[in-house]
Design a protein around this motif. Structure first.
Motif, PDB file in Angstrom:
ATOM      1  N   ALA A  48       0.871  -1.358  -0.017  1.00 28.81           N
ATOM      2  CA  ALA A  48       0.078  -0.076   0.033  1.00 28.81           C
ATOM      3  C   ALA A  48       0.678   1.245   0.165  1.00 28.81           C
ATOM      4  N   ALA A  49       1.822   1.503   0.817  1.00 31.18           N
ATOM      5  CA  ALA A  49       2.786   2.323   0.580  1.00 31.18           C
ATOM      6  C   ALA A  49       3.556   2.558  -0.529  1.00 31.18           C
ATOM      7  N   LEU A  50       3.857   1.468  -1.490  1.00 29.14           N
ATOM      8  CA  LEU A  50       4.422   1.816  -2.699  1.00 29.14           C
ATOM      9  C   LEU A  50       3.274   2.337  -3.723  1.00 29.14           C
ATOM     10  N   ALA A  51       2.321   1.850  -3.498  1.00 31.76           N
ATOM     11  CA  ALA A  51       1.089   2.195  -4.201  1.00 31.76           C
ATOM     12  C   ALA A  51       0.730   3.395  -3.939  1.00 31.76           C
ATOM     13  N   LEU A  52       0.818   4.198  -2.783  1.00 28.25           N
ATOM     14  CA  LEU A  52       0.496   5.703  -2.588  1.00 28.25           C
ATOM     15  C   LEU A  52       1.480   6.371  -2.886  1.00 28.25           C
ATOM     16  N   LEU A  53       2.637   5.844  -2.818  1.00 28.75           N
ATOM     17  CA  LEU A  53       3.803   6.774  -3.224  1.00 28.75           C
ATOM     18  C   LEU A  53       3.745   6.834  -4.926  1.00 28.75           C
ATOM     19  N   ALA A  54       3.298   5.970  -5.635  1.00 23.97           N
ATOM     20  CA  ALA A  54       3.438   6.111  -7.019  1.00 23.97           C
ATOM     21  C   ALA A  54       2.254   6.745  -7.429  1.00 23.97           C
ATOM     22  N   PHE A  55       1.070   6.782  -6.582  1.00 23.84           N
ATOM     23  CA  PHE A  55       0.049   7.329  -7.221  1.00 23.84           C
ATOM     24  C   PHE A  55       0.153   8.857  -6.789  1.00 23.84           C
ATOM     25  N   SER A  56       0.649   9.388  -5.850  1.00 24.08           N
ATOM     26  CA  SER A  56       1.184  10.627  -5.437  1.00 24.08           C
ATOM     27  C   SER A  56       1.687  11.269  -6.637  1.00 24.08           C
ATOM     28  N   GLY A  57       2.922  10.579  -7.198  1.00 27.17           N
ATOM     29  CA  GLY A  57       3.475  11.076  -8.430  1.00 27.17           C
ATOM     30  C   GLY A  57       2.626  11.182  -9.568  1.00 27.17           C
ATOM     31  N   LEU A  58       1.960  10.243  -9.778  1.00 28.95           N
ATOM     32  CA  LEU A  58       0.936  10.382 -10.923  1.00 28.95           C
ATOM     33  C   LEU A  58      -0.052  11.308 -11.042  1.00 28.95           C
ATOM     34  N   SER A  59      -0.556  11.785  -9.648  1.00 31.81           N
ATOM     35  CA  SER A  59      -1.282  12.899  -9.303  1.00 31.81           C
ATOM     36  C   SER A  59      -0.952  13.991 -10.048  1.00 31.81           C
ATOM     37  N   LEU A  60       0.230  14.382 -10.035  1.00 31.31           N
ATOM     38  CA  LEU A  60       0.975  15.501 -10.396  1.00 31.31           C
ATOM     39  C   LEU A  60       0.888  15.504 -11.953  1.00 31.31           C
ATOM     40  N   LEU A  61       0.676  14.675 -12.663  1.00 34.44           N
ATOM     41  CA  LEU A  61       0.520  14.806 -13.877  1.00 34.44           C
ATOM     42  C   LEU A  61      -0.502  15.665 -14.574  1.00 34.44           C
ATOM     43  N   PRO A  62      -0.392  16.529 -15.556  1.00 38.13           N
ATOM     44  CA  PRO A  62      -1.493  17.264 -15.864  1.00 38.13           C
ATOM     45  C   PRO A  62      -2.799  16.585 -16.430  1.00 38.13           C
ATOM     46  N   ALA A  63      -2.583  15.302 -17.011  1.00 45.43           N
ATOM     47  CA  ALA A  63      -3.743  14.675 -17.636  1.00 45.43           C
ATOM     48  C   ALA A  63      -4.462  14.105 -16.327  1.00 45.43           C
ATOM     49  N   VAL A  64      -3.543  13.768 -15.421  1.00 47.01           N
ATOM     50  CA  VAL A  64      -4.396  13.081 -14.313  1.00 47.01           C
ATOM     51  C   VAL A  64      -5.074  13.857 -13.398  1.00 47.01           C
ATOM     52  N   ALA A  65      -4.214  15.187 -13.411  1.00 50.74           N
ATOM     53  CA  ALA A  65      -4.946  16.402 -12.405  1.00 50.74           C
ATOM     54  C   ALA A  65      -6.293  16.915 -13.318  1.00 50.74           C
ATOM     55  N   ASP A  66      -6.034  16.986 -14.593  1.00 50.60           N
ATOM     56  CA  ASP A  66      -7.372  17.344 -15.223  1.00 50.60           C
ATOM     57  C   ASP A  66      -8.327  16.217 -15.043  1.00 50.60           C
ATOM     58  N   LEU A  67      -8.258  15.088 -15.066  1.00 51.11           N
ATOM     59  CA  LEU A  67      -9.194  14.174 -14.783  1.00 51.11           C
ATOM     60  C   LEU A  67      -9.819  13.947 -13.464  1.00 51.11           C
ATOM     61  N   GLY A  68      -8.993  14.431 -12.646  1.00 45.69           N
ATOM     62  CA  GLY A  68      -9.763  14.379 -11.033  1.00 45.69           C
ATOM     63  C   GLY A  68     -10.038  15.878 -10.768  1.00 45.69           C
ATOM     64  N   ARG A  69      -9.629  16.957 -11.558  1.00 44.51           N
ATOM     65  CA  ARG A  69      -9.985  18.250 -11.328  1.00 44.51           C
ATOM     66  C   ARG A  69      -9.442  18.747 -10.097  1.00 44.51           C
ATOM     67  N   TRP A  70      -8.036  18.486 -10.090  1.00 45.14           N
ATOM     68  CA  TRP A  70      -7.480  19.222  -8.904  1.00 45.14           C
ATOM     69  C   TRP A  70      -6.174  19.839  -9.420  1.00 45.14           C
ATOM     70  N   SER A  71      -5.521  20.763  -8.318  1.00 45.90           N
ATOM     71  CA  SER A  71      -4.321  21.783  -8.819  1.00 45.90           C
ATOM     72  C   SER A  71      -3.148  20.906  -8.578  1.00 45.90           C
ATOM     73  N   PRO A  72      -2.223  20.457  -9.417  1.00 43.31           N
ATOM     74  CA  PRO A  72      -1.285  19.713  -9.167  1.00 43.31           C
ATOM     75  C   PRO A  72      -0.278  20.399  -8.129  1.00 43.31           C
ATOM     76  N   GLN A  73      -0.059  21.889  -8.363  1.00 46.01           N
ATOM     77  CA  GLN A  73       0.837  22.763  -7.888  1.00 46.01           C
ATOM     78  C   GLN A  73       0.351  22.626  -6.334  1.00 46.01           C
TER      79      GLN A  73
END
Length: 304
Positions: A48-73
């Motif tokens: 779970a720790a590895l998955a959370l770390l990996a997802f936190s990095g993916l969440s900064l990608l513009p495409a993922v951020a736009d899909l989730g409607r959040w600000s990566p910054q």
């Protein structure tokens, strides 16, 4: 968050000293449940720790951020995401998932192949294998079966054969193959758990030894049967459970030693709490980190 997630990743390093500390004091049945459960929880926590770390990095990608409607910054500021660590975690997680898939497929192929091989020699609960090689093992499937070779039977006297079969039947009666599967998958997900898994496997063999001794009513006889079977035979490779598995000299020594008297529950409770505490800390840290990531995403959505 990145620093917190190091806890479930590194806690397995403390599991082995804890297991070595509790192993001499816990009954084999209790040790089997406790150590196997700790393996599963620690493996789940580190994954779970590895998955959370990996997802936190993916969440900064513009495409993922736009899909989730959040600000990566905003999310990066709130959660302190370390991009290189996230990339490394994602790579490790990918490798582990591939290895896990291969392990599951290997187990399925092994079970099918062994079932076909045993069917050639019989379909009952006890399967007699021809040949001089001394082998005996228990396998699940079809209600559970015990396979023993003519070479193994020839190496033991009638009473020792009864003790050996009682050991193998104990593995089936207590569904030790499920413990073994859980341990194998846990080690596949986190190789640091291998020493803890070895302690749990030893506890499973000791559990079967004690069950056989209780059924036969002679601990010395079971010790002799285990020792002679190990000397005459060879360890059975694969996912089967066998009387020749584990550190046989330690098992024989334990059988030749009178069982500990009932009492002294406080050390057992305290030592059990130690192992449960380590596993609980891993699970709690992973859950708290997941909650922090969720909260950070909600804030980032507001700040979009």
């Amino acid at each position: 968050m990145t620093t917190d997630l190091l806890i479930p990743l590194l806690l397995p390093l403390l599991a082995l000293p804890a297991a070595r500390l509790v192993e001499p004091y816990l009954p084999p049945r209790t040790a089997s449940w406790l150590l196997t459960g700790a393996c599963v929880v620690l493996a789940a926590g580190s994954t779970a720790a590895l998955a959370l770390l990996a997802f936190s990095g993916l969440s900064l990608l513009p495409a993922v951020a736009d899909l989730g409607r959040w600000s990566p910054q905003t999310l990066r500021t709130e959660n302190g995401v370390d991009v290189p660590v996230s990339i490394a975690a994602g790579a490790v997680l990918g490798v582990l998932l591939v290895v896990l898939t291969r392990a599951v497929l290997r187990y399925v192929r092994w079970a099918r192949r062994l079932s076909r091989e045993l069917d050639v020699h019989g379909t009952g609960e006890l399967v007699l294998l021809p040949g001089a090689d001394a082998v005996a093992f228990a396998v699940p499937g079809r209600g559970g079966r015990v396979a023993v070779s003519t070479g193994m039977l020839a190496a033991l006297d009638p009473r020792e054969r009864t003790a050996l079969l009682a050991h193998e039947r104990a593995h089936l009666a207590f569904r030790h193959h499920l413990f073994l599967i859980a341990l194998t998958l846990s080690v596949t997900l986190n190789p640091l758990l291998r020493p803890l898994s070895s302690s749990a496997r030893f506890a499973l063999e000791r559990w079967a030894d004690e069950a056989a001794a209780q059924r036969i009513g002679d601990r010395t006889l079971v010790a002799h049967a285990v020792a002679k079977a190990a000397l005459a035979g060879r360890p059975h490779h694969g996912f089967a459970l066998a009387a020749t598995g584990g550190p046989v000299p330690r098992r024989v020594s334990a059988l030749l030693t009178p069982p500990p008297r009932a009492g002294g529950r406080l050390p057992v409770v305290l030592l059990s709490a130690l192992v449960i505490g380590l596993a609980g800390l891993s699970a709690e840290t992973a859950l708290d980190s997941a909650a922090d990531l969720h909260d950070g995403i909600e804030i980032a959505q507001i700040g979009r």
